[in-house]
Design a protein around this motif. Sequence first.
Motif, PDB file in Angstrom:
ATOM      1  N   SER A 130       0.748  -1.276   0.066  1.00  0.00           N
ATOM      2  CA  SER A 130      -0.033  -0.058   0.052  1.00  0.00           C
ATOM      3  C   SER A 130       0.882   1.261  -0.096  1.00  0.00           C
ATOM      4  O   SER A 130       1.986   1.245   0.160  1.00  0.00           O
ATOM      5  CB  SER A 130      -0.925  -0.023   1.189  1.00  0.00           C
ATOM      6  OG  SER A 130      -1.865   1.026   1.053  1.00  0.00           O
ATOM      7  N   ASN A 151      -4.187   3.428  -1.230  1.00  0.00           N
ATOM      8  CA  ASN A 151      -5.106   3.430  -0.222  1.00  0.00           C
ATOM      9  C   ASN A 151      -6.211   4.257  -0.471  1.00  0.00           C
ATOM     10  O   ASN A 151      -7.466   4.172  -0.451  1.00  0.00           O
ATOM     11  CB  ASN A 151      -4.530   3.998   1.261  1.00  0.00           C
ATOM     12  CG  ASN A 151      -5.463   4.122   2.033  1.00  0.00           C
ATOM     13  OD1 ASN A 151      -5.963   5.105   2.372  1.00  0.00           O
ATOM     14  ND2 ASN A 151      -5.741   2.925   2.902  1.00  0.00           N
ATOM     15  N   SER A 152      -5.929   5.477  -1.190  1.00  0.00           N
ATOM     16  CA  SER A 152      -7.247   6.577  -1.289  1.00  0.00           C
ATOM     17  C   SER A 152      -8.035   6.105  -2.683  1.00  0.00           C
ATOM     18  O   SER A 152      -9.275   6.232  -2.607  1.00  0.00           O
ATOM     19  CB  SER A 152      -6.421   7.958  -1.514  1.00  0.00           C
ATOM     20  OG  SER A 152      -5.842   8.343  -0.272  1.00  0.00           O
ATOM     21  N   TRP A 153      -7.412   5.562  -3.604  1.00  0.00           N
ATOM     22  CA  TRP A 153      -7.875   5.543  -4.740  1.00  0.00           C
ATOM     23  C   TRP A 153      -8.296   4.209  -5.165  1.00  0.00           C
ATOM     24  O   TRP A 153      -9.395   3.783  -5.752  1.00  0.00           O
ATOM     25  CB  TRP A 153      -6.974   6.064  -6.015  1.00  0.00           C
ATOM     26  CG  TRP A 153      -6.713   7.424  -5.651  1.00  0.00           C
ATOM     27  CD1 TRP A 153      -5.512   7.980  -5.628  1.00  0.00           C
ATOM     28  CD2 TRP A 153      -7.664   8.564  -5.735  1.00  0.00           C
ATOM     29  NE1 TRP A 153      -5.366   9.135  -5.451  1.00  0.00           N
ATOM     30  CE2 TRP A 153      -6.838   9.769  -5.348  1.00  0.00           C
ATOM     31  CE3 TRP A 153      -8.858   8.762  -5.582  1.00  0.00           C
ATOM     32  CZ2 TRP A 153      -7.289  11.038  -5.389  1.00  0.00           C
ATOM     33  CZ3 TRP A 153      -9.433   9.980  -5.709  1.00  0.00           C
ATOM     34  CH2 TRP A 153      -8.696  11.332  -5.408  1.00  0.00           C
ATOM     35  N   GLY A 183      -7.941   1.430  -2.810  1.00  0.00           N
ATOM     36  CA  GLY A 183      -8.752   0.404  -1.412  1.00  0.00           C
ATOM     37  C   GLY A 183      -7.751   0.098  -0.675  1.00  0.00           C
ATOM     38  O   GLY A 183      -6.426   0.185  -0.906  1.00  0.00           O
ATOM     39  N   THR A 184      -7.976  -0.242   0.536  1.00  0.00           N
ATOM     40  CA  THR A 184      -7.331  -0.915   1.706  1.00  0.00           C
ATOM     41  C   THR A 184      -6.391  -2.232   1.284  1.00  0.00           C
ATOM     42  O   THR A 184      -7.114  -2.802   0.289  1.00  0.00           O
ATOM     43  CB  THR A 184      -7.878  -1.139   2.951  1.00  0.00           C
ATOM     44  OG1 THR A 184      -8.750  -2.148   2.800  1.00  0.00           O
ATOM     45  CG2 THR A 184      -8.722   0.117   3.197  1.00  0.00           C
ATOM     46  N   ARG A 193     -10.197   3.706   3.630  1.00  0.00           N
ATOM     47  CA  ARG A 193      -9.605   4.762   2.473  1.00  0.00           C
ATOM     48  C   ARG A 193      -9.487   6.149   3.070  1.00  0.00           C
ATOM     49  O   ARG A 193     -10.504   6.616   3.732  1.00  0.00           O
ATOM     50  CB  ARG A 193     -10.398   4.589   1.279  1.00  0.00           C
ATOM     51  CG  ARG A 193     -10.390   3.368   0.510  1.00  0.00           C
ATOM     52  CD  ARG A 193     -11.058   3.362  -0.702  1.00  0.00           C
ATOM     53  NE  ARG A 193     -11.527   2.056  -1.500  1.00  0.00           N
ATOM     54  CZ  ARG A 193     -11.759   2.022  -2.625  1.00  0.00           C
ATOM     55  NH1 ARG A 193     -11.679   2.777  -3.333  1.00  0.00           N
ATOM     56  NH2 ARG A 193     -12.013   0.868  -3.026  1.00  0.00           N
TER      57      ARG A 193
END
Length: 459
Positions: A286, A291-293, A295-296, A332
């Motif tokens: 990650s 993470n933001s776009w 997903g975790t 996210r």
Amino acid sequence: MQKNIFLIAIAIFLYSCESVNENHQQESILSYPEKAKAMNIYEVNIRQYTPEGTIEAFLPHLDRLKNMGVDILWVMPVQPIGVKNRKEPLGSYYSIKDYTAVNSNFGVLQDFKKLVTKAHENQMIVLLDWVANHTAYDHHWAQEHPEFYNLDSAGNLQSPVADWTDVADLNYENEDLHQAMINEMKWWITETDIDGFRCDVAGMVPNEFWKKAIDSLEATKDVFMLAEWDEPKMHDAGFDMTYGWEFHHLLNDIAKGHANADSLVAYLKKDVEKYDSSAFRMYFTSNHDENSWNGTVFERMGNAYEALAVLTATVPGMPLIYSGQEAGLDKRLPFFDKDTIDWSELAYEDFYSRLLLLKHNNPALWNGAFGGSFQEINKPQNSSKMLAFSRKKDDNEVLVIMNLSDSTQSFVIDKNYTGKTYQKGNNPELTVTFSENREPLAFDAWSYMILTQNSLKDK
């Protein structure tokens, strides 16, 4: 019964022992990249790290990160964010209004200096995220030096990519821009004593500039340089480390069943041919973009997550940990707004501590040419699902055996490894010897075994 055996094996790998400090003492007289031969990297998202979202509020975490074994802090941009064309409500960290200032939402320059000083006291180094490809639309250069920008046919600023509407594209055909940008970078070294830069979309900036910039920075201080790009040309420009984007996408595909162990071996063999052995490669499950776009890690990798994190720390390359992964970050974090990482439970801190310690203590796992090469040790019938490899440096060897599938698999060790005794993880008190009769071993879905011989801890 077999399931319990391998759960125990995994837990034993995460055995606690003291870190080796001699490496840091030796590194002080070396230069980069050798100084970073056994290092790992941790990305710091100041905005989302604490409820306050400030540098000062982040500082108490440094001792914890040191205890976890973190070596390099990559700090996301801390400069003021542009207001013109801002993506609401708070804007992108990468839309920089002033290169040589600190975002008032994060604190003041003195706070950042404290961060660097405390990191150095903890024998960590600090890289500042640097955005050389573009600025905010209201950066002072837009008024003072419009010639620094790529302008449209009407003489207006324009974005480098269609949906990057909050940033203006810089024009590196202008030689004066080169020196102006270098001066801004050097300011952070002389003013705050940082140790280098993580350079955003580095491949979108000409190598001619990077060569001049890195030479100039090196004349000021020995620096470590990370390029956000996955091409060998960045090392030609003087970068020490590049992103393993293709490797990351491959890990996501393995977790989804769209790729397998054979795919991974093919990638690693290709990467060796593509990159010089001196090049450091950064591997991760990650980062702030993912993470933001996208997903975790739990969204993208599910039950495969731990095994794939182990791969980032054991194949040739430097492992990256993103803010909050040690706390089991399961949401996210918004890119343009404030949120906060939940630190109430450090669910994966022990896991990452053991991984980083394993890398510190085993020269075979060190970075670039300082570590051992990847050698597949078995080609079982179920090779698309089972991965087994060795990395060896001098008298230190690390074996990794891993089930990269969502079903139980059997594994028979290569006969060349029978009769040999290995430690489980770095623990000399717990050993395994592969028997001559080579009985099949059962590996549960996404389980793994890490074995070592003659690590630094043994000596």
